[in-house]
Design a protein around this motif. Structure first.
Motif, PDB file in Angstrom:
ATOM      1  N   UNK A  95       0.751  -1.339  -0.065  1.00  0.00           N
ATOM      2  CA  UNK A  95      -0.020   0.039  -0.009  1.00  0.00           C
ATOM      3  C   UNK A  95       1.032   1.351   0.113  1.00  0.00           C
ATOM      4  N   UNK A  96       2.038   1.253   0.882  1.00  0.00           N
ATOM      5  CA  UNK A  96       2.820   2.285   0.670  1.00  0.00           C
ATOM      6  C   UNK A  96       3.405   2.611  -0.385  1.00  0.00           C
ATOM      7  N   UNK A  97       3.976   1.313  -1.025  1.00  0.00           N
ATOM      8  CA  UNK A  97       4.558   1.609  -2.608  1.00  0.00           C
ATOM      9  C   UNK A  97       3.627   2.285  -3.540  1.00  0.00           C
ATOM     10  N   UNK A  98       2.164   1.688  -3.408  1.00  0.00           N
ATOM     11  CA  UNK A  98       1.257   2.323  -4.333  1.00  0.00           C
ATOM     12  C   UNK A  98       0.987   3.676  -4.023  1.00  0.00           C
ATOM     13  N   UNK A  99       1.057   4.230  -2.984  1.00  0.00           N
ATOM     14  CA  UNK A  99       0.940   5.836  -2.377  1.00  0.00           C
ATOM     15  C   UNK A  99       2.279   6.516  -3.047  1.00  0.00           C
ATOM     16  N   UNK A 100       3.364   5.883  -3.183  1.00  0.00           N
ATOM     17  CA  UNK A 100       4.367   6.638  -3.585  1.00  0.00           C
ATOM     18  C   UNK A 100       4.425   6.713  -5.106  1.00  0.00           C
ATOM     19  N   UNK A 101       3.674   6.041  -5.720  1.00  0.00           N
ATOM     20  CA  UNK A 101       3.702   6.228  -7.159  1.00  0.00           C
ATOM     21  C   UNK A 101       3.262   7.617  -7.849  1.00  0.00           C
ATOM     22  N   UNK A 133       0.321   0.731 -10.663  1.00  0.00           N
ATOM     23  CA  UNK A 133      -0.790   0.824  -9.699  1.00  0.00           C
ATOM     24  C   UNK A 133      -1.780  -0.271  -9.347  1.00  0.00           C
ATOM     25  N   UNK A 134      -2.136  -0.932 -10.460  1.00  0.00           N
ATOM     26  CA  UNK A 134      -3.049  -2.086 -10.374  1.00  0.00           C
ATOM     27  C   UNK A 134      -2.355  -3.281  -9.880  1.00  0.00           C
ATOM     28  N   UNK A 135      -0.983  -3.486 -10.012  1.00  0.00           N
ATOM     29  CA  UNK A 135      -0.194  -4.720  -9.695  1.00  0.00           C
ATOM     30  C   UNK A 135      -0.004  -4.562  -8.002  1.00  0.00           C
ATOM     31  N   UNK A 136       0.340  -3.423  -7.716  1.00  0.00           N
ATOM     32  CA  UNK A 136       0.496  -3.231  -6.236  1.00  0.00           C
ATOM     33  C   UNK A 136      -0.920  -3.184  -5.459  1.00  0.00           C
ATOM     34  N   UNK A 137      -1.811  -2.765  -6.144  1.00  0.00           N
ATOM     35  CA  UNK A 137      -3.136  -2.660  -5.260  1.00  0.00           C
ATOM     36  C   UNK A 137      -3.703  -4.159  -5.189  1.00  0.00           C
ATOM     37  N   UNK A 138      -3.513  -5.098  -6.346  1.00  0.00           N
ATOM     38  CA  UNK A 138      -3.838  -6.460  -6.335  1.00  0.00           C
ATOM     39  C   UNK A 138      -2.769  -7.098  -5.104  1.00  0.00           C
ATOM     40  N   UNK A 139      -1.823  -6.929  -5.017  1.00  0.00           N
ATOM     41  CA  UNK A 139      -0.952  -7.642  -4.003  1.00  0.00           C
ATOM     42  C   UNK A 139      -1.355  -7.331  -2.609  1.00  0.00           C
ATOM     43  N   UNK A 140      -1.318  -5.874  -2.422  1.00  0.00           N
ATOM     44  CA  UNK A 140      -2.159  -5.564  -1.133  1.00  0.00           C
ATOM     45  C   UNK A 140      -3.367  -6.217  -0.706  1.00  0.00           C
TER      46      UNK A 140
END
Length: 191
Positions: free
Chosen positions: A20-26, A134-141
């Protein structure tokens, strides 16, 4: 290894929070004037590489344990499944870094029609790549959050929190207890 469903659920949730944090840094999508920063993108690629290493360590830690818990296979599967989207996000950010480099190299040509078209295409490629990341990080989270809930369901977590609480919470009234009613002719006031 001293693995319990509760500790495994915490590890899954912590890793989901990292995603989630990595997604927020995009970097946000934008035009030529709102391009992502090359240094920030490169740093995030490195962080995703570290995240992949951490996922591998979580898998190794559980797979190498001689006294594997019954739920270990589900935990290993959950961590292993998160490697692919982390790699996809890193790859997508690699494409962003590539396009940023192209934009930097062609900055002096920005007013020429052919270069302008190529630069606009580079921005579209970056926007698409950022969407993939964004999609990949969201799906993983989301997957890791869901896995943590199946390992240690919320009801069990709530009970554990109640037992750890320093303030006494009243127990719910028994089901067969008579309801307390106020006589209709009395006025009830609160402070």
């Amino acid at each position: 290894m001293n693995s319990t469903p509760f500790s495994d659920a915490l590890a899954l949730r912590a890793t989901a929070s990292v995603f989630d944090a990595q997604r927020g840094k995009l970097p946000g999508p934008g035009g030529l004037h709102r391009s992502p920063d090359s240094v920030a993108v490169a740093k995030q690629i490195s962080e995703l590489g570290q995240l992949i290493t951490d996922l591998g360590d979580e898998i190794l830690f559980r797979a190498a344990a001689q006294d594997q818990e019954a739920h270990a296979a589900r935990i290993i599967t959950s961590f292993a499944a998160a490697v692919r989207p982390a790699g996809e996000a890193a790859s997508a950010l690699g494409a962003v870094a590539h396009q940023l480099s192209f934009l930097h190299q062609t900055e002096h040509l920005r007013n020429q029609p052919d270069a302008r078209d190529a630069r606009e295409a580079a921005v579209r490629v970056m926007d698409d790549a950022l969407g993939v990341a964004d999609t990949a990080l969201g799906e993983a989270a989301d997957s890791l959050h869901a896995a943590s809930a199946t390992v240690s369901p919320p009801a069990a977590r709530l009970q554990a929190a109640r037992h750890r609480s320093t303030t006494a919470t009243p127990a719910p009234p028994p089901v067969d207890a008579p309801a307390v009613t106020v006589a209709p002719d009395r006025t009830t006031r609160s402070r």
